[in-house]
Scaffold this motif. Structure first.
Motif, PDB file in Angstrom:
ATOM      1  N   ASP A   2       0.810  -1.211   0.000  1.00  0.00           N
ATOM      2  CA  ASP A   2       0.000   0.000   0.000  1.00  0.00           C
ATOM      3  C   ASP A   2       0.841   1.259   0.000  1.00  0.00           C
ATOM      4  O   ASP A   2       0.445   2.287  -0.537  1.00  0.00           O
ATOM      5  CB  ASP A   2      -0.943   0.015   1.210  1.00  0.00           C
ATOM      6  CG  ASP A   2      -2.200  -0.792   0.915  1.00  0.00           C
ATOM      7  OD1 ASP A   2      -2.212  -1.440  -0.152  1.00  0.00           O
ATOM      8  OD2 ASP A   2      -3.127  -0.759   1.738  1.00  0.00           O
ATOM      9  N   ASN A   3       2.069   1.157   0.607  1.00  0.00           N
ATOM     10  CA  ASN A   3       2.893   2.354   0.708  1.00  0.00           C
ATOM     11  C   ASN A   3       3.322   2.877  -0.662  1.00  0.00           C
ATOM     12  O   ASN A   3       3.539   4.069  -0.841  1.00  0.00           O
ATOM     13  CB  ASN A   3       4.141   2.060   1.566  1.00  0.00           C
ATOM     14  CG  ASN A   3       3.766   1.780   3.013  1.00  0.00           C
ATOM     15  OD1 ASN A   3       2.746   2.277   3.486  1.00  0.00           O
ATOM     16  ND2 ASN A   3       4.592   0.981   3.692  1.00  0.00           N
ATOM     17  N   ASN A   4       3.476   1.952  -1.628  1.00  0.00           N
ATOM     18  CA  ASN A   4       3.926   2.342  -2.966  1.00  0.00           C
ATOM     19  C   ASN A   4       2.849   2.121  -4.023  1.00  0.00           C
ATOM     20  O   ASN A   4       3.150   2.185  -5.220  1.00  0.00           O
ATOM     21  CB  ASN A   4       5.184   1.546  -3.350  1.00  0.00           C
ATOM     22  CG  ASN A   4       6.337   1.807  -2.383  1.00  0.00           C
ATOM     23  OD1 ASN A   4       6.591   2.949  -2.040  1.00  0.00           O
ATOM     24  ND2 ASN A   4       7.006   0.750  -1.960  1.00  0.00           N
ATOM     25  N   LEU A   6      -0.148   3.353  -5.962  1.00  0.00           N
ATOM     26  CA  LEU A   6      -0.881   4.581  -6.264  1.00  0.00           C
ATOM     27  C   LEU A   6      -2.388   4.345  -6.316  1.00  0.00           C
ATOM     28  O   LEU A   6      -3.170   5.247  -6.013  1.00  0.00           O
ATOM     29  CB  LEU A   6      -0.390   5.157  -7.603  1.00  0.00           C
ATOM     30  CG  LEU A   6       1.050   5.688  -7.619  1.00  0.00           C
ATOM     31  CD1 LEU A   6       1.440   6.132  -9.013  1.00  0.00           C
ATOM     32  CD2 LEU A   6       1.191   6.850  -6.632  1.00  0.00           C
ATOM     33  N   GLU A   9      -3.494   4.324  -2.826  1.00  0.00           N
ATOM     34  CA  GLU A   9      -3.322   5.663  -2.268  1.00  0.00           C
ATOM     35  C   GLU A   9      -4.472   6.590  -2.683  1.00  0.00           C
ATOM     36  O   GLU A   9      -4.886   7.443  -1.901  1.00  0.00           O
ATOM     37  CB  GLU A   9      -1.985   6.233  -2.761  1.00  0.00           C
ATOM     38  CG  GLU A   9      -1.678   7.626  -2.221  1.00  0.00           C
ATOM     39  CD  GLU A   9      -0.356   8.148  -2.735  1.00  0.00           C
ATOM     40  OE1 GLU A   9      -0.135   9.383  -2.694  1.00  0.00           O
ATOM     41  OE2 GLU A   9       0.470   7.314  -3.193  1.00  0.00           O
ATOM     42  N   HIS A  10      -4.965   6.415  -3.898  1.00  0.00           N
ATOM     43  CA  HIS A  10      -6.031   7.288  -4.409  1.00  0.00           C
ATOM     44  C   HIS A  10      -7.369   6.542  -4.493  1.00  0.00           C
ATOM     45  O   HIS A  10      -8.170   6.802  -5.385  1.00  0.00           O
ATOM     46  CB  HIS A  10      -5.648   7.815  -5.789  1.00  0.00           C
ATOM     47  CG  HIS A  10      -4.413   8.647  -5.796  1.00  0.00           C
ATOM     48  ND1 HIS A  10      -4.366   9.931  -5.278  1.00  0.00           N
ATOM     49  CD2 HIS A  10      -3.141   8.371  -6.234  1.00  0.00           C
ATOM     50  CE1 HIS A  10      -3.146  10.427  -5.422  1.00  0.00           C
ATOM     51  NE2 HIS A  10      -2.379   9.503  -5.986  1.00  0.00           N
TER      52      HIS A  10
END
Length: 414
Positions: A2-4, A6, A9-10
């Motif tokens: 999840d950290n990388n 996108l 993240e969106h």
């Protein structure tokens, strides 16, 4: 991940997700699979899951190679080729008029539309009756080239085009959107047919050259049989491909409309200025009046196709203002042509040609007025784009009625 990721993240930003997908669909799908595993409860990701996997879940079976529609089209194409060749034989013998070749192609395209649309029996009977009556009638006329007979030959394709439109629209012939689809079909058909015809011409030249190397001249045989058969059969094939939503023609037609409209506008303005400069007078010069009417028909065709290719979901653009300028220019041309025709009628008397041209110009003038006022109301935000398209589609049957009047009454009157 999840950290990388996108996509994760969106997850609450649909606009950003759409942008990521359009930038690189493959990367998006990989990121999505990880995000979906971590957030299966997300409604946004559920929608995206269905979007990305819809085809895989619904089209698991491949369609058969030879579908019924394809086989029926192939049969009609062969029959169109054979019929056209037989008709051409009688044309060569000067037993029938050349216009009869249209009956070797158009009824078979109509038969495919009937097969595809499954219209009511009343429409099928009407189509059959119109084709039979037209074919019998045109062959009962004297085989000469008097003015009234030539007018019949010129107006018969227009009448058959409207009859073919009835086959295309089927049970929905009264609806504007189906008539609009028929106009678009004609443009897409023309582009596709021309593309395939060019390929056929290349093949024909190659074939003739190959046979010429071995000392055989097959030109007459080849063009009288193979080329004629292929041209007629190809018309049915092109109609089938367009009706199957072939993307080639559909992607090209909107751009053609946008490109040709300004080019035609500039060309006509320069031409009319030149005409005034050199002093050409359509009131006295008959050939120039005929050319003037030819220009009018060309402008009308470009205007109609430009209007039908407009995207009704988009806002006004420069193309709309170009279309209005084209319509105004066409009205000016038509007004001059009408004045010249009335002048010639009053000065030289009534003839079939003058009366036919007068009627056609009046119809075109009225249609252009309707389109122009609809466009002006659209540009002033009083109506939507569909009202412009209605001004085109609702008027189409009137052209067919006028063609029928010329075909079935002028030989009797004159």
């Amino acid at each position: 991940m999840d950290n990388n990721n996108l996509v994760a993240e969106h997850i609450d930003n649909p606009h950003e997700l759409e942008r990521l997908y359009r930038n690189d669909p493959k990367v998006f799908k990989k990121l999505f699979s990880f995000a979906w595993e971590q957030h299966p409860e997300s409604e946004v990701l559920r929608v995206w899951y269905e979007r990305l996997h819809f085809k895989e879940s619904t089209n698991t079976e491949k369609p058969p190679l030879l579908q019924k529609g394809f086989l029926f089209m192939g049969l009609l194409a062969i029959l169109a080729g054979i019929s056209s060749r037989i008709i051409f034989h009688f044309v060569e013998q000067e037993s029938i008029a050349p216009i009869n070749i249209a009956f070797g192609v158009i009824p078979f395209i109509a038969a495919y539309f009937v097969y595809k649309n499954r219209p009511k029996k009343g429409i099928i009977y009407s189509l059959a009756a119109l084709f039979v009556i037209s074919g019998v009638y045109i062959n009962t006329l004297p085989l000469d080239y008097s003015d009234s007979i030539v007018l019949v030959y010129l107006h018969m394709p227009i009448f058959l085009w409207v009859v073919l439109g009835l086959a295309f629209t089927g049970n929905h012939f009264a609806k504007g959107n189906t008539r609009l689809a028929y106009i678009k079909f004609n443009l897409e058909f023309g582009i596709l047919y021309a593309s395939m015809a060019v390929s056929g011409m290349v093949l024909a030249l190659l074939t003739l050259n190959l046979f010429s190397f071995v000392g055989l001249d097959i030109e007459n045989f080849y063009f009288s049989n193979v080329v004629l058969f292929g041209a007629a059969a190809l018309a049915v094939v092109a109609a089938y491909l367009v009706s199957m939503n072939l993307k080639l023609a559909k992607n090209i037609t909107p751009y053609l409309a946008k490109i040709f409209s300004p080019l035609v506008l500039v060309t006509l303005v320069v031409y009319l200025i030149t005409v005034i400069w050199v002093g050409k007078n359509p009131f006295l010069d008959r050939d120039f009046l005929i050319a003037f009417n030819g220009i009018l028909l060309g402008v009308l065709a470009v205007t109609i196709f430009s209007v039908t290719e407009n995207d009704t979901s988009k806002k006004k653009s420069i193309s709309d203002y170009i279309n209005v300028a084209l319509i105004i220019l066409a009205l000016l041309i038509d007004s001059v042509a009408l004045s010249a025709i009335v002048f010639r009628l009053s000065s030289y008397g009534i003839t079939p040609n003058r009366l036919a041209v007068l009627g056609a110009n009046i119809l075109i003038w009225a249609n252009l007025i309707w389109i122009m006022f609809s466009y002006i109301r659209f540009l002033r935000n009083k109506t939507g784009a569909p009202t412009i398209q209605d001004a085109v589609t609702k008027y189409l049957p009137i052209y067919g009625i006028w063609a029928a009047i010329v075909i079935f009454t002028f030989p009797i009157i004159f």
